[in-house]
Design a protein around this motif. Structure first.
Motif, mmCIF file in Angstrom:
data_model
loop_
_atom_site.group_PDB
_atom_site.id
_atom_site.type_symbol
_atom_site.label_atom_id
_atom_site.label_comp_id
_atom_site.label_asym_id
_atom_site.label_seq_id
_atom_site.Cartn_x
_atom_site.Cartn_y
_atom_site.Cartn_z
ATOM 1 N N THR A 10 0.851 -1.205 0.000
ATOM 2 C CA THR A 10 0.000 0.000 0.000
ATOM 3 C C THR A 10 0.881 1.248 0.000
ATOM 4 O OG1 THR A 10 -1.685 -1.216 1.211
ATOM 5 C CG2 THR A 10 -1.851 1.178 1.302
ATOM 6 N N LEU A 11 1.948 1.205 0.794
ATOM 7 C CA LEU A 11 2.849 2.363 0.848
ATOM 8 C C LEU A 11 3.615 2.512 -0.467
ATOM 9 C CD1 LEU A 11 4.137 1.959 4.518
ATOM 10 C CD2 LEU A 11 2.461 3.597 3.658
ATOM 11 N N ARG A 12 4.137 1.390 -0.974
ATOM 12 C CA ARG A 12 4.895 1.467 -2.244
ATOM 13 C C ARG A 12 4.010 1.992 -3.365
ATOM 14 N NH1 ARG A 12 6.743 -3.829 -0.938
ATOM 15 N NH2 ARG A 12 8.767 -3.683 0.093
ATOM 16 N N ASP A 13 2.738 1.511 -3.381
ATOM 17 C CA ASP A 13 1.817 1.956 -4.441
ATOM 18 C C ASP A 13 1.600 3.473 -4.407
ATOM 19 O OD1 ASP A 13 1.576 -0.597 -5.324
ATOM 20 O OD2 ASP A 13 -0.439 -0.952 -4.493
ATOM 21 N N GLN A 14 1.854 4.059 -3.252
ATOM 22 C CA GLN A 14 1.717 5.520 -3.150
ATOM 23 C C GLN A 14 3.067 6.207 -3.315
ATOM 24 O OE1 GLN A 14 -1.331 6.721 -3.190
ATOM 25 N NE2 GLN A 14 -1.967 4.567 -3.150
ATOM 26 N N HIS B 85 -6.725 4.938 3.102
ATOM 27 C CA HIS B 85 -6.333 3.641 2.536
ATOM 28 C C HIS B 85 -6.409 2.638 3.685
ATOM 29 C CE1 HIS B 85 -4.453 5.601 -1.015
ATOM 30 N NE2 HIS B 85 -4.099 6.534 -0.143
ATOM 31 N N GLU B 86 -7.301 1.650 3.541
ATOM 32 C CA GLU B 86 -7.433 0.675 4.632
ATOM 33 C C GLU B 86 -6.500 -0.510 4.390
ATOM 34 O OE1 GLU B 86 -11.486 -0.479 5.182
ATOM 35 O OE2 GLU B 86 -12.138 1.585 5.545
ATOM 36 N N VAL B 87 -5.890 -1.000 5.471
ATOM 37 C CA VAL B 87 -5.075 -2.215 5.344
ATOM 38 C C VAL B 87 -5.625 -3.287 6.280
ATOM 39 C CG1 VAL B 87 -2.975 -1.034 4.599
ATOM 40 C CG2 VAL B 87 -3.350 -1.409 7.048
ATOM 41 N N ARG B 88 -5.316 -4.543 5.946
ATOM 42 C CA ARG B 88 -5.852 -5.675 6.720
ATOM 43 C C ARG B 88 -5.218 -5.711 8.111
ATOM 44 N NH1 ARG B 88 -4.350 -10.511 3.124
ATOM 45 N NH2 ARG B 88 -5.036 -11.616 4.997
ATOM 46 N N ASP C 112 -8.455 -1.701 8.585
ATOM 47 C CA ASP C 112 -9.813 -1.854 8.054
ATOM 48 C C ASP C 112 -10.859 -2.094 9.156
ATOM 49 O OD1 ASP C 112 -8.884 -4.403 8.685
ATOM 50 O OD2 ASP C 112 -9.339 -5.293 6.719
ATOM 51 N N ARG C 113 -10.421 -2.709 10.283
ATOM 52 C CA ARG C 113 -11.390 -3.098 11.312
ATOM 53 C C ARG C 113 -12.039 -1.883 11.996
ATOM 54 N NH1 ARG C 113 -8.294 -6.987 14.753
ATOM 55 N NH2 ARG C 113 -10.227 -7.032 15.931
ATOM 56 N N ASN C 114 -11.434 -0.720 11.891
ATOM 57 C CA ASN C 114 -11.970 0.462 12.592
ATOM 58 C C ASN C 114 -12.890 1.246 11.660
ATOM 59 O OD1 ASN C 114 -10.561 -0.138 15.000
ATOM 60 N ND2 ASN C 114 -8.677 0.542 13.976
ATOM 61 N N TYR C 115 -13.977 0.568 11.265
ATOM 62 C CA TYR C 115 -14.793 1.130 10.185
ATOM 63 C C TYR C 115 -15.573 2.364 10.599
ATOM 64 C CZ TYR C 115 -18.027 -2.111 12.484
ATOM 65 O OH TYR C 115 -18.751 -2.789 13.413
ATOM 66 N N VAL C 116 -15.910 2.486 11.864
ATOM 67 C CA VAL C 116 -16.651 3.692 12.276
ATOM 68 C C VAL C 116 -15.714 4.909 12.191
ATOM 69 C CG1 VAL C 116 -17.897 4.824 14.168
ATOM 70 C CG2 VAL C 116 -18.212 2.368 13.750
ATOM 71 N N SER C 117 -14.502 4.739 12.740
ATOM 72 C CA SER C 117 -13.520 5.844 12.679
ATOM 73 C C SER C 117 -13.162 6.157 11.229
ATOM 74 C CB SER C 117 -12.251 5.469 13.445
ATOM 75 O OG SER C 117 -12.562 5.180 14.785
ATOM 76 N N ASN C 118 -13.006 5.110 10.418
ATOM 77 C CA ASN C 118 -12.622 5.343 9.016
ATOM 78 C C ASN C 118 -13.705 6.117 8.259
ATOM 79 O OD1 ASN C 118 -10.235 4.024 9.454
ATOM 80 N ND2 ASN C 118 -10.893 2.075 8.564
ATOM 81 N N ASP C 119 -14.983 5.724 8.485
ATOM 82 C CA ASP C 119 -16.076 6.441 7.807
ATOM 83 C C ASP C 119 -16.103 7.904 8.228
ATOM 84 O OD1 ASP C 119 -16.793 4.268 6.414
ATOM 85 O OD2 ASP C 119 -18.554 3.747 7.639
ATOM 86 N N THR D 186 -0.166 9.096 8.464
ATOM 87 C CA THR D 186 -0.452 10.079 7.423
ATOM 88 C C THR D 186 0.631 9.996 6.356
ATOM 89 O OG1 THR D 186 -1.503 11.450 9.095
ATOM 90 C CG2 THR D 186 -0.945 12.517 7.008
ATOM 91 N N ILE D 187 0.215 9.830 5.088
ATOM 92 C CA ILE D 187 1.228 9.701 4.023
ATOM 93 C C ILE D 187 1.281 10.947 3.138
ATOM 94 C CG2 ILE D 187 1.254 7.178 4.022
ATOM 95 C CD1 ILE D 187 -0.531 7.268 1.525
ATOM 96 N N ALA D 188 0.341 11.845 3.325
ATOM 97 C CA ALA D 188 0.336 13.154 2.652
ATOM 98 C C ALA D 188 -0.748 13.963 3.366
ATOM 99 C CB ALA D 188 0.001 13.007 1.170
ATOM 100 N N PRO D 189 -0.748 15.290 3.246
ATOM 101 C CA PRO D 189 -1.789 16.048 3.955
ATOM 102 C C PRO D 189 -3.179 15.534 3.590
ATOM 103 C CG PRO D 189 -0.121 17.545 3.074
ATOM 104 C CD PRO D 189 0.198 16.179 2.522
ATOM 105 N N GLY D 190 -3.957 15.117 4.593
ATOM 106 C CA GLY D 190 -5.318 14.636 4.354
ATOM 107 C C GLY D 190 -5.400 13.253 3.742
ATOM 108 N N GLU D 191 -4.316 12.482 3.794
ATOM 109 C CA GLU D 191 -4.312 11.123 3.211
ATOM 110 C C GLU D 191 -3.643 10.175 4.212
ATOM 111 O OE1 GLU D 191 -2.674 11.020 -0.717
ATOM 112 O OE2 GLU D 191 -2.850 8.830 -0.859
ATOM 113 N N VAL D 192 -4.396 9.130 4.614
ATOM 114 C CA VAL D 192 -3.902 8.285 5.703
ATOM 115 C C VAL D 192 -4.011 6.796 5.382
ATOM 116 C CG1 VAL D 192 -4.552 9.998 7.473
ATOM 117 C CG2 VAL D 192 -6.159 8.166 6.883
ATOM 118 N N VAL D 193 -3.246 6.007 6.151
ATOM 119 C CA VAL D 193 -3.373 4.544 6.123
ATOM 120 C C VAL D 193 -3.896 4.127 7.502
ATOM 121 C CG1 VAL D 193 -2.150 2.351 5.857
ATOM 122 C CG2 VAL D 193 -1.462 4.332 4.484
ATOM 123 N N THR D 194 -4.970 3.309 7.495
ATOM 124 C CA THR D 194 -5.575 2.875 8.761
ATOM 125 C C THR D 194 -5.912 1.379 8.679
ATOM 126 O OG1 THR D 194 -7.811 3.310 7.964
ATOM 127 C CG2 THR D 194 -6.738 5.111 9.138
#
Ligand SMILES: NC(=O)NCCC[C@H](N)C(=O)O
Length: 409
Positions: free
Chosen positions: A58-62, A381-384, A364-371, A354-362
């Protein structure tokens, strides 16, 4: 000379990061030592590795360059004399400064190639792996049933903590619990001897040879002159003062914000309850704020090398002031719900990378916080996370930024 470390914020575009892929150290954890190893459960290694590989991808893809801690360490130990010196220190810190066990361990570890040796030290050495000529009375009579000569380091995949990049430098941390203290010996050798870092002007703001404690999960680089740090279970006030003094003396940093958080395992570091995700947006676990209040101390350089301290309790106002923003958006973990918030915080719902301003990796299980983050305009970007989360840390804990782009404003 440009330092190979450059981190002047929590949110500037991430260019290079250091990770550790969980290895056999995880399989050397068993129920009797869970508590001492600072984990609550035992991740299932093959799935933890898959999840970690997905995180790295996920990080490399960014566009992020991913470095691996164990590889950097092996590269740092390429010279035989450096390797010998490192091994002596590592054996001493593992409880075997001299004697028959020391000699047998050294022979065993030196029989491997350097990468295998590093991986083995992280994994731990069982007593039944080596033959010792003599055993001491202590080894025979005390801890006879204990299976290890060298303990595993199951928390090594939380590369955030043994060190932290600040500006063009680093703190190499004396960590709180014995279970993690040897991790930063690798960092010391990486900075001193890996060709990527050695003699390249990396400023060590604080080395690991101190009695007072600090861990990277508490260290947050808010800007190119403001540094925030948790006053926590893992980071003590004296260590904070020491770092502040060194930053004030030798860097552009003129403000250190110490935030007092509860001293417990679920909230062991500031980044388990509070992270920066955009110029004016932060995640925060509502339970650290008592009616919106939290003890916060602002440190500035004073006269004659003294430090001026102001005590404040309104975190939001403090952030507005030190970040020079008219308004700060504090986004509550689990939307502040009395059940969801602690449940998601337990699985690192506030621990965003945070990988850029306003862009994060979190996770997936924390779906309420993510939404909720998405509703606040954040790209997520959600990770397993089924197995990785069992170690009690999230994407920020699992990553040590080495280079970030500077912010534009
Ligand atoms: N920055 C972090 O919060 N790191 C997570 C560390 C978890 C690990 N089990 C520990 O207790 O140190």
């Amino acid at each position: 000379m440009q330092s190979p470390i450059h981190v002047t914020s929590e949110i500037g575009k991430l260019k290079t990061v250091m990770l550790h892929r969980p290895g056999h150290e995880i399989e050397n954890v068993y129920p009797d030592i869970l508590h001492r190893m600072l984990v609550d459960d035992i991740p299932y290694l093959p799935i933890a590795q898959e999840e970690h590989d997905y995180f790295a991808k996920t990080l490399r893809d960014q566009g992020v360059e991913v470095l691996y801690f164990a590889k950097l360490a092996a590269e740092a130990l390429a010279d035989d004399q450096v390797k010998d010196e490192f091994l002596e220190k590592m054996l001493a810190e593992s409880g075997h400064a001299t004697g028959a066990v020391h000699d047998a361990l050294k022979e065993y570890l030196l029989s491997m190639d350097t990468q295998a040796m590093v991986d083995k030290i992280i994994a731990g050495v069982r007593k039944d792996e080596i033959q010792t000529k003599f055993v001491s009375l202590a080894e025979m009579a005390e801890d006879a049933d204990y299976p290890f000569f060298m303990d595993p380091m199951p928390n090594a995949y939380f590369t955030r903590d043994p060190q932290a990049s600040i500006g063009d430098g680093i703190t190499i941390n004396h960590m709180t619990f014995k279970a993690r203290q040897r991790e930063s010996l690798f960092t010391e050798y990486i900075i001193k001897h890996n060709p990527r870092f050695a003699n390249k002007g990396v400023h060590v703001w604080r080395d690991r040879y101190h009695d007072t404690r600090v861990e990277g999960g508490d260290e947050l680089v808010l800007s190119d002159h403001v540094f925030a740090i948790g006053l926590s279970q893992r980071t003590s006030a004296d260590a904070i003062t020491d770092i502040a003094r060194n930053l004030f003396k030798d860097s552009n940093y003129d403000t250190v914000v110490a935030i007092h958080i509860p001293h417990n395992h679920a909230m062991m570091h500031l980044d388990t309850v509070f992270t920066m995700i955009n110029y004016d947006q932060f995640t925060v676990h509502p339970q650290i704020m008592d009616g919106g209040k939290i003890d916060t101390y602002i440190l500035h350089p004073g006269k004659d090398g003294e430090i001026e301290i102001q005590h404040r309790t309104d975190l939001q106002k403090v952030l507005e002031e030190v970040q020079d923003k008219p308004e700060i958006d504090l986004i509550p973990t689990g939307n502040g719900d009395p059940i969801v918030a602690p449940r998601e915080q337990w699985n690192d719902g506030s621990n965003t990378l945070t990988i850029a301003p306003g862009e994060v990796v979190t996770y997936d299980r924390n779906y309420v916080s993510n939404d909720l983050l998405r509703k606040h305009g954040i790209l997520v970007h959600e990770v397993r996370s089924s197995e990785l989360s069992r170690g009690r840390g999230g994407p920020r804990c699992m990553s040590c930024p080495i280079v970030r782009e500077d912010l534009k404003n």
